[in-house]
Scaffold this motif. Structure first.
Motif, short mmCIF file in Angstrom:
data_model
loop_
_atom_site.label_atom_id
_atom_site.label_comp_id
_atom_site.label_asym_id
_atom_site.label_seq_id
_atom_site.Cartn_x
_atom_site.Cartn_y
_atom_site.Cartn_z
N LEU A 94 9.94 30.62 -8.07
CA LEU A 94 8.94 31.61 -7.68
C LEU A 94 9.56 32.74 -6.85
O LEU A 94 9.23 33.92 -7.04
CB LEU A 94 7.82 30.93 -6.88
N ALA A 95 10.45 32.39 -5.93
CA ALA A 95 11.11 33.41 -5.12
C ALA A 95 12.01 34.29 -5.97
O ALA A 95 12.10 35.51 -5.74
CB ALA A 95 11.92 32.74 -4.01
N PHE A 96 12.65 33.71 -6.98
CA PHE A 96 13.52 34.49 -7.87
C PHE A 96 12.71 35.55 -8.61
O PHE A 96 13.12 36.72 -8.68
CB PHE A 96 14.20 33.55 -8.86
N PHE A 97 11.56 35.16 -9.15
CA PHE A 97 10.74 36.13 -9.88
C PHE A 97 10.05 37.11 -8.94
O PHE A 97 9.89 38.29 -9.27
CB PHE A 97 9.71 35.40 -10.74
N ASN A 174 8.73 26.86 1.60
CA ASN A 174 10.01 27.01 0.92
C ASN A 174 10.16 28.40 0.32
O ASN A 174 11.26 28.99 0.35
CB ASN A 174 10.13 25.95 -0.18
N PHE A 175 9.09 28.91 -0.22
CA PHE A 175 9.12 30.24 -0.86
C PHE A 175 9.53 31.32 0.14
O PHE A 175 10.32 32.22 -0.20
CB PHE A 175 7.75 30.54 -1.46
N LEU A 219 16.36 23.71 3.74
CA LEU A 219 15.08 23.28 3.17
C LEU A 219 15.13 21.84 2.70
O LEU A 219 14.11 21.14 2.72
CB LEU A 219 14.69 24.20 2.02
N LEU A 220 16.30 21.36 2.30
CA LEU A 220 16.43 19.96 1.91
C LEU A 220 16.16 19.04 3.09
O LEU A 220 15.44 18.04 2.97
CB LEU A 220 17.84 19.70 1.35
#
Length: 295
Positions: A94-97, A174-175, A219-220
């Motif tokens: 989602l962040a990539f797009f 996370n986003f 984030l992990l």
């Protein structure tokens, strides 16, 4: 000339005064409860805590003889891997797009951030209404497709529900970090890869993803802790550990045995084991996973 700025306090007590409020909060809400849980794990008391008897390691020994507690380890492991893996993967996509959107980007970001403002219990209730076998819209559609969906009787369906609700609740967090990570990558590097003939996916795998490893590692760790501790409200609002004990993750079993079964000593022992597990996983992540992080 060095550009580092150093703050020099004229009095030795002022720094302690400044950190005192935060120190008090940590002491009162972390160290004190953790110490009490550790102490109670070696004790046996009645439901009201009026009669206390020292039991040593008996509470811990009883845990390993409890088949439902041992089964909760497998349930928690499966649940945490699914929540952390799916949450990080979907938010990365989602962040990539979102990073490629030019017009109306504020709208996309706002919509993707909204789930983070929802309390875990509310998130659980929302998804329970969607998947409820009696009133759920999703359950109704699945039934029309020939899938008999029932979270009250089917363990796989119940696990799917709490995983979806937990991932949906955490995906906004996370986003935000992934989007900030994408925006911090110098555009010149991406443009240079494009000039060399790399397509969109090649630029992502060879340039952007390696530079996002610090964010991914952070984030992990956060999502692992989230899956172990902060998903209690979702489980309690949806399945309550059922059907049977098939979705009773470790943190929910601590609550159930302590506040429902009134086994205070056993519940305290479980909380100590859970705390040791999470600390050990965090140390292992920093010890081995961090080696693959490119800073």
């Amino acid at each position: 000339m060095s550009s580092d700025k150093k703050v020099i306090f004229r009095s030795s007590w002022l720094p302690w005064v400044l950190i005192a409020p935060q120190g008090f909060i940590i002491l009162a809400f972390f160290f004190w409860p953790a110490g009490q849980a550790l102490l109670q794990s070696f004790q046996q008391s009645d439901a009201f805590g009026m009669s206390v008897q020292w039991s040593g390691l008996d509470n811990f020994a009883d845990l390993w003889r409890d088949d439902t507690y041992l089964a909760s380890f497998k349930t928690t492991a499966l649940f945490s891997v699914l929540v952390a893996g799916l949450g990080i993967s979907l938010s990365l996509v989602l962040a990539f797009f979102a990073d490629r959107v030019v017009r109306g980007i504020w709208l996309y970001r706002s919509l993707l951030i909204l789930p983070y403002a929802v309390a875990p219990v509310v998130a659980g209730v929302l998804w329970w209404f969607l998947f409820s076998p009696s009133v759920g819209v999703v359950a109704y559609v699945l039934e029309k497709w020939g899938i008999e969906w029932n979270i009250l009787l089917n363990s796989t369906h119940a696990m799917t529900l709490i995983v979806i609700a937990s991932v949906w609740k955490q995906i906004a967090y996370n986003f935000l970090f992934f989007l900030a990570g994408f925006q911090s990558i110098p555009k010149s590097l991406v443009e240079a890869a494009a000039i060399d003939g790399a397509n969109v996916w090649q630029r992502f795998w060879t340039v952007q993803l390696p530079l996002l490893t610090p964010t991914t590692f952070f984030l992990l760790v956060v999502n692992t802790v989230y899956a172990f501790f902060e998903t209690f409200g979702i489980v309690d609002a949806t399945t309550k550990g059922g059907p049977g004990k098939d979705t009773a993750i470790l943190v929910y079993k601590v609550y159930f045995d302590g506040f429902k079964a009134m086994d205070l000593g056993g519940s305290a022992a479980q909380s100590v084991v859970l705390m040791v597990i999470v600390i050990s996983l965090t140390v292992l992540q920093f010890r081995y996973v961090e080696r693959k992080v490119n800073y």
